[in-house]
Design a protein around this motif. Structure first.
Motif, short mmCIF file in Angstrom:
data_model
loop_
_atom_site.label_atom_id
_atom_site.label_comp_id
_atom_site.label_asym_id
_atom_site.label_seq_id
_atom_site.Cartn_x
_atom_site.Cartn_y
_atom_site.Cartn_z
N HIS A 155 -2.38 -0.19 -8.52
CA HIS A 155 -3.48 -0.79 -8.17
C HIS A 155 -3.13 -1.47 -9.45
CE1 HIS A 155 -7.07 -2.60 -8.23
NE2 HIS A 155 -7.74 -1.92 -9.19
N THR A 156 -3.61 -2.71 -10.36
CA THR A 156 -4.26 -3.03 -11.34
C THR A 156 -5.01 -3.89 -11.09
OG1 THR A 156 -2.89 -4.46 -12.97
CG2 THR A 156 -2.62 -5.22 -10.76
N VAL A 157 -5.64 -4.20 -12.26
CA VAL A 157 -6.38 -4.85 -12.51
C VAL A 157 -6.80 -6.20 -13.12
CG1 VAL A 157 -8.48 -3.12 -12.61
CG2 VAL A 157 -7.28 -4.53 -14.69
N HIS A 158 -5.46 -6.33 -13.35
CA HIS A 158 -4.31 -7.98 -14.12
C HIS A 158 -4.36 -9.05 -12.88
CE1 HIS A 158 -4.40 -6.27 -18.03
NE2 HIS A 158 -4.10 -5.16 -17.48
N PRO A 159 -5.19 -9.76 -12.96
CA PRO A 159 -4.67 -10.73 -11.43
C PRO A 159 -3.38 -11.98 -11.37
CG PRO A 159 -5.81 -11.92 -13.46
CD PRO A 159 -5.49 -10.61 -13.51
N HIS A 160 -2.65 -11.40 -12.64
CA HIS A 160 -1.13 -12.30 -12.89
C HIS A 160 -0.41 -11.03 -12.54
CE1 HIS A 160 -2.98 -16.16 -13.77
NE2 HIS A 160 -3.96 -15.21 -14.44
N VAL A 161 -0.76 -9.92 -12.10
CA VAL A 161 0.49 -8.90 -12.23
C VAL A 161 0.88 -7.59 -10.82
CG1 VAL A 161 1.08 -6.56 -13.19
CG2 VAL A 161 0.11 -7.83 -14.61
N ASP A 162 2.25 -7.86 -10.28
CA ASP A 162 2.42 -7.99 -9.22
C ASP A 162 2.23 -6.43 -8.95
OD1 ASP A 162 3.06 -7.12 -6.77
OD2 ASP A 162 4.76 -8.52 -6.19
N PRO A 163 1.82 -5.27 -8.98
CA PRO A 163 1.72 -3.86 -9.57
C PRO A 163 3.35 -3.64 -7.80
CG PRO A 163 -0.43 -4.14 -7.59
CD PRO A 163 0.37 -5.78 -8.67
N ILE A 164 3.28 -3.71 -7.11
CA ILE A 164 4.26 -3.61 -6.08
C ILE A 164 5.72 -3.91 -6.83
CG2 ILE A 164 5.22 -3.91 -3.65
CD1 ILE A 164 2.65 -3.91 -3.06
N GLY A 165 5.66 -5.24 -7.14
CA GLY A 165 6.98 -5.73 -8.05
C GLY A 165 7.32 -5.07 -9.16
N SER A 166 6.35 -5.02 -9.70
CA SER A 166 6.54 -3.70 -11.16
C SER A 166 7.33 -2.71 -10.72
CB SER A 166 5.42 -4.15 -11.65
OG SER A 166 4.96 -4.97 -11.79
N CYS A 167 6.96 -2.12 -9.73
CA CYS A 167 7.59 -0.25 -9.29
C CYS A 167 8.71 -0.65 -8.36
CB CYS A 167 6.18 -0.29 -8.57
SG CYS A 167 4.79 0.70 -9.07
N VAL A 168 9.01 -1.89 -7.67
CA VAL A 168 10.43 -2.10 -7.24
C VAL A 168 11.16 -2.91 -8.00
CG1 VAL A 168 11.50 -2.94 -5.37
CG2 VAL A 168 9.51 -2.30 -5.01
N GLY A 169 11.10 -3.59 -9.04
CA GLY A 169 12.23 -4.09 -9.82
C GLY A 169 12.99 -5.20 -9.63
N GLN A 170 13.87 -5.62 -10.58
CA GLN A 170 14.49 -6.35 -9.80
C GLN A 170 15.19 -5.97 -8.79
OE1 GLN A 170 16.27 -9.22 -12.54
NE2 GLN A 170 17.57 -10.89 -11.41
N GLY A 171 15.43 -6.21 -7.88
CA GLY A 171 16.31 -6.39 -6.72
C GLY A 171 16.82 -5.25 -5.87
N GLY A 172 14.97 -4.65 -6.18
CA GLY A 172 14.85 -2.53 -6.43
C GLY A 172 15.47 -1.87 -7.02
N GLN A 173 16.18 -2.36 -8.10
CA GLN A 173 16.89 -1.49 -9.30
C GLN A 173 15.74 -0.16 -9.62
OE1 GLN A 173 17.63 -3.17 -13.40
NE2 GLN A 173 18.83 -1.75 -13.68
N ARG A 174 14.46 -0.29 -10.15
CA ARG A 174 13.69 0.81 -10.70
C ARG A 174 13.20 1.85 -9.70
NH1 ARG A 174 9.17 -3.24 -13.89
NH2 ARG A 174 10.30 -3.28 -15.55
N VAL A 175 13.11 1.05 -8.22
CA VAL A 175 12.89 2.70 -6.89
C VAL A 175 13.82 2.34 -6.34
CG1 VAL A 175 13.18 0.61 -5.50
CG2 VAL A 175 11.55 2.72 -5.22
N ASN A 176 15.39 2.37 -6.94
CA ASN A 176 16.34 2.52 -6.00
C ASN A 176 16.67 3.71 -7.04
OD1 ASN A 176 16.65 1.06 -3.90
ND2 ASN A 176 17.43 -0.43 -5.41
#
Length: 425
Positions: free
Chosen positions: A240-261
């Motif tokens: 979750h995030t309270v910042h309207p310009h931040v995508d929490p899921i995209g932040s966790c996934v990372g570019q090309g799924g790098q972070r979650v991988n």
């Protein structure tokens, strides 16, 4: 034999190197010397040892009571003898008499050596404890050392920790020299030094790994609301995030799924569902059941119970293999979840909570192709394609993932679901 100057120098060196107060060492030596003296003078003797802090010389003092009758020379002194020391003494006064034995130097040197060694050990234990107590409830890198029966002993750098059998990931092999991330569950002091218990299955291991790999979580921009995990198989994480310009899921996934991988790789390929948290329980439950689509969710806040209707062709997807998807959704949201297909629910009062104490919340009506779960849940084709992810032969081979011996422990049919009404709890 150690002389006084050598003793002072040795104590000063130990105090400086190990960070111990010199006075603590002096007091410990004096206390140990008193115990040694009592073996010679008797356990009842009132003794104390004094070491000069400048030159290291020591004396043994016996405190005696002035008495008219001397029954025990180590405890009493006559009034006549006491007044030879000081004419002011009266009956029942206490007199300090020096009683240092002739061979006391040898005893003192040996005792001092033992005390200094003991203080060094205690200082090392205290240092390690103070170092690792700050890492409690955190993730550290460990190196596998050996097996101790079913437990695995790992090194945390200067200190060994125990990875108990119940904290090991199913089917994960631990070979000597392997570097693994572990969650520090508990650090406690013992007579043998600090004892550390670590885990590879704890849900907070996953939480901490996300904090390490996702700067937005570490900085507090994105918050991990809850984690539900079945170690080595699959986990769900609500963000979750309270910042309207931040995508929490995209932040966790990372570019090309790098972070979650990276996180999934650290957990030996554990599948990760990243869910958008929603303060509305019905919407949160719908999202938590992804990758299944959801048609309707009705909730009863009083009993923390939710009833969910899914499309007919997605009932098995919503439930998951051996009820895993529904079970993880229930743990993630903290709600008891009952699931039925549209055909099963049609013509019934499934969505009606009939008990008078229940309070029914607003229902969510969604078309199956545009369900809340599909809109608010990240899933890549590689992980969550309906046909690929739930292919029984590829992902749920009975021998590899669901060994018969483990079924009773992890997937009790009676506890989590039945044929007529599937319930996750």
């Amino acid at each position: 034999m150690v002389n006084g100057k050598e003793l002072i120098a040795a104590i000063a060196q130990v105090a400086q190197e190990k960070g111990i107060d010199k006075e603590i060492i002096f007091e410990a030596i004096e206390s140990s010397l008193v115990s040694a003296c009592r073996r010679q003078f008797g356990q009842q003797a009132n003794l104390r040892v004094v070491i000069d802090r400048e030159d290291g010389k020591y004396i043994v003092i016996a405190q005696k009571t002035v008495s008219s009758e001397v029954e025990d020379p180590m405890l009493h002194i006559s009034l006549e003898d006491a007044r030879k020391i000081n004419a002011q003494y009266e009956l029942e006064d206490l007199v300090d008499i020096t009683v240092t034995p002739k061979d006391f130097g040898r005893i003192a040197a040996q005792t001092a050596k033992q005390v200094v060694v003991q203080k060094i050990r205690e200082a090392e234990r205290e240092r390690l404890y103070n170092e690792f107590i700050t890492k409690e409830h955190d993730v550290v890198t460990a190196i596998v050392q050996r097996r101790d029966r079913r437990n695995v002993i790992v090194s945390l750098g200067g200190l060994d920790a125990t990875l108990a059998a119940g904290e090991q990931m199913p089917r994960e092999r631990y070979e000597f020299g392997d570097r693994i991330k572990v969650y520090v569950m508990e650090v406690k002091q013992s007579s043998k030094g600090p004892m550390v218990q670590v885990s590879r299955t704890h849900p907070d291991l996953l939480r901490r790994l996300f904090e390490q790999e996702v700067p937005e979580i570490f900085d507090g921009v994105v918050e991990v609301k809850s984690v539900a995990r079945e170690a080595g198989s699959r986990s769900k994480v609500a963000v979750h995030t309270v910042h309207p310009h931040v995508d929490p899921i995209g932040s966790c996934v990372g570019q090309g799924g790098q972070r979650v991988n990276i996180i999934s790789g650290e957990l030996r390929g554990e599948k990760l569902d990243i869910i958008m948290f929603n303060p509305d329980p019905a919407k949160f439950i719908a999202a938590a059941l992804s990758p299944s689509k959801v048609v309707t969710v009705a909730t009863s806040p009083y009993e923390q119970e939710a009833r969910v209707i899914v499309p007919d062709h997605q009932l098995s997807l919503a439930i998951g293999k051996e009820g895993q998807n529904a079970r993880l959704a229930a743990r993630l949201t903290g709600w008891r979840i009952d699931i039925k297909s549209e055909a099963q629910a049609r013509g019934t009062d499934f969505l009606q909570f009939t008990k008078p104490e229940f309070v029914e919340s607003e229902k969510i009506e969604t078309d199956a192709p545009e369900a809340v779960a599909a809109e608010e849940t990240y899933y890549e084709d590689d992980y969550y394609d309906d046909e690929e992810y739930y292919d029984d032969e590829e992902y749920y081979d009975d021998d590899e993932y669901y060994d018969d011996d483990e079924d009773d422990e992890y997937y009790d049919d009676d506890e989590y679901y039945d044929e007529s009404e599937t319930t996750a709890q």
